[in-house]
Design a protein around this motif. Structure first.
Motif, short mmCIF file in Angstrom:
data_model
loop_
_atom_site.label_atom_id
_atom_site.label_comp_id
_atom_site.label_asym_id
_atom_site.label_seq_id
_atom_site.Cartn_x
_atom_site.Cartn_y
_atom_site.Cartn_z
N VAL A 166 17.19 23.33 24.14
CA VAL A 166 16.37 22.66 25.15
C VAL A 166 17.09 22.82 26.47
CG1 VAL A 166 15.45 20.45 25.96
CG2 VAL A 166 15.35 21.03 23.53
N LEU A 167 16.36 23.26 27.50
CA LEU A 167 16.93 23.51 28.82
C LEU A 167 16.29 22.59 29.84
CD1 LEU A 167 16.61 27.38 28.62
CD2 LEU A 167 18.72 26.09 28.39
N ALA A 168 17.09 22.03 30.72
CA ALA A 168 16.59 21.22 31.84
C ALA A 168 17.16 21.80 33.12
CB ALA A 168 17.02 19.77 31.66
N TRP A 169 16.35 21.87 34.17
CA TRP A 169 16.83 22.43 35.43
C TRP A 169 16.04 21.86 36.60
CZ3 TRP A 169 13.62 24.91 32.08
CH2 TRP A 169 12.44 25.46 32.58
N ALA A 170 16.65 21.93 37.78
CA ALA A 170 16.01 21.53 39.03
C ALA A 170 15.51 22.79 39.72
CB ALA A 170 17.00 20.78 39.91
N GLN A 171 14.30 22.71 40.29
CA GLN A 171 13.70 23.87 40.93
C GLN A 171 12.74 23.40 42.00
OE1 GLN A 171 11.77 26.47 38.15
NE2 GLN A 171 10.70 27.61 39.72
N SER A 172 12.70 24.12 43.11
CA SER A 172 11.71 23.87 44.14
C SER A 172 10.41 24.54 43.70
CB SER A 172 12.20 24.45 45.47
OG SER A 172 11.22 24.28 46.45
N ARG A 173 9.34 23.76 43.67
CA ARG A 173 8.06 24.29 43.17
C ARG A 173 6.93 23.70 44.00
NH1 ARG A 173 6.18 23.66 36.87
NH2 ARG A 173 6.92 25.76 36.49
N GLY B 254 23.06 16.55 39.11
CA GLY B 254 23.79 15.87 38.04
C GLY B 254 23.00 15.74 36.75
N VAL B 255 22.23 16.75 36.40
CA VAL B 255 21.34 16.70 35.23
C VAL B 255 22.17 16.68 33.95
CG1 VAL B 255 19.47 17.88 34.03
CG2 VAL B 255 19.60 17.96 36.53
N LYS B 256 21.87 15.73 33.06
CA LYS B 256 22.52 15.63 31.75
C LYS B 256 21.44 15.52 30.68
CE LYS B 256 26.59 15.31 33.62
NZ LYS B 256 27.22 16.54 33.92
N LEU B 257 21.72 16.07 29.51
CA LEU B 257 20.76 16.12 28.42
C LEU B 257 21.47 15.80 27.11
CD1 LEU B 257 17.78 17.13 27.79
CD2 LEU B 257 18.82 19.33 27.31
N ALA B 258 20.85 14.95 26.28
CA ALA B 258 21.43 14.61 24.98
C ALA B 258 20.31 14.48 23.95
CB ALA B 258 22.21 13.31 25.06
N GLY B 259 20.52 15.05 22.78
CA GLY B 259 19.54 14.95 21.70
C GLY B 259 19.52 13.56 21.08
N THR B 260 18.37 13.20 20.50
CA THR B 260 18.22 11.92 19.82
C THR B 260 18.02 12.14 18.33
OG1 THR B 260 15.83 11.89 20.14
CG2 THR B 260 17.17 10.89 21.88
N ALA B 261 18.19 11.11 17.53
CA ALA B 261 18.06 11.21 16.08
C ALA B 261 16.64 11.57 15.64
CB ALA B 261 18.50 9.90 15.43
N HIS C 252 14.86 14.01 23.19
CA HIS C 252 16.01 14.17 24.07
C HIS C 252 16.02 13.10 25.15
CE1 HIS C 252 16.04 18.11 22.19
NE2 HIS C 252 17.31 18.14 22.53
N PHE C 253 17.21 12.63 25.49
CA PHE C 253 17.40 11.80 26.67
C PHE C 253 17.80 12.71 27.81
CE2 PHE C 253 18.49 8.44 23.48
CZ PHE C 253 17.47 7.57 23.83
N GLY D 163 9.85 13.32 23.82
CA GLY D 163 9.62 13.49 22.39
C GLY D 163 9.92 14.93 21.98
N ALA D 164 9.94 15.19 20.71
CA ALA D 164 10.21 16.53 20.19
C ALA D 164 9.17 17.54 20.68
CB ALA D 164 10.25 16.51 18.67
N ASP D 165 7.97 17.04 21.04
CA ASP D 165 6.91 17.91 21.54
C ASP D 165 6.92 18.05 23.06
OD1 ASP D 165 6.17 15.34 22.19
OD2 ASP D 165 4.13 15.50 21.38
N GLY D 166 7.88 17.41 23.74
CA GLY D 166 7.97 17.49 25.19
C GLY D 166 7.25 16.37 25.93
#
Length: 146
Positions: free
Chosen positions: A50-57, A91-98, A102-103, A123-126
Motif C-alpha cells: 500500500v502506497l501513500a503520497w502527496a501530490q498536487s492535483r 510527514g506521511v506515515k502508514l501502518a497496517g491494521t489487524a 491501514h492507519f 478499509g482493506a477495500d480503500g
C-alpha cells in the motif's frame, strides 16, 4: 587472478541479461508529475504493498493512497483521495491494521507557523472509515527563526 576477475565480471553481466523482473515494466506506482516528494508504504500479506503520497492535483494539495498486488497490478481501480485542499501535506506515515486496513497520519501546514496532525483509517477495500476530513489529532503553533 586476471582470469578470475574476468570470469566474475562476465557472470555478473550475464545475470543482468537473463534477470527476470518481479514486476512488469509498465507497473506505475504513482504519476511522475506534481509530486511533493512525501510518501509512505506498507507491506500487505501475500506480497502486495500500500502506497501513500502527496501530490498536487487540479490545483489542490492531495493525499492519495493506492494498493498494488505482488505482481505490481493495481488492486483498486483508482488511487483513493484521502484529503484534498490547499494545505500542504507532509510527514506521511502508514501502518497496517489487524483487519486488513491501514492507519494513515500526516501533517498539514495550514498557515505559516501552524500545523495540524490528522489521521484516517482505510478499509482493506480503500474505503475511508473515519470522517471525510480525517480525525484532527492536534494543532500546533510554532515560530520560525528570523
Amino acid at each position: 587472478m586476471r582470469s578470475t576477475v574476468t570470469c566474475v565480471a562476465l557472470l555478473a553481466a550475464l545475470s543482468l541479461v537473463w534477470a527476470d523482473p518481479a514486476w512488469p515494466r509498465e507497473a506505475v506506482a504513482r504519476e511522475g508529475q506534481s509530486l511533493l516528494y512525501e510518501g509512505a508504504s506498507g507491506r500487505e500479506p501475500g506480497g502486495g504493498v500500500v502506497l501513500a503520497w502527496a501530490q498536487s492535483r487540479q490545483g489542490e494539495n492531495c493525499l492519495l493512497v493506492n494498493k498494488l498486488g505482488p505482481a505490481g497490478q493495481a488492486l483498486w481501480p483508482e488511487p483513493v483521495l484521502v484529503k484534498g485542499g490547499q494545505d500542504i501535506k507532509s510527514g506521511v506515515k502508514l501502518a497496517g491494521t489487524a483487519d486488513g486496513g491501514h492507519f494513515l497520519s500526516w501533517l498539514e501546514d495550514t498557515h505559516p507557523g501552524r500545523q495540524r496532525l490528522r489521521a484516517q483509517k482505510l478499509g482493506a477495500d480503500g474505503a475511508l472509515l473515519w470522517n471525510q476530513e480525517g480525525v484532527l489529532v492536534c494543532e500546533a503553533f510554532y515560530s520560525t527563526p528570523e
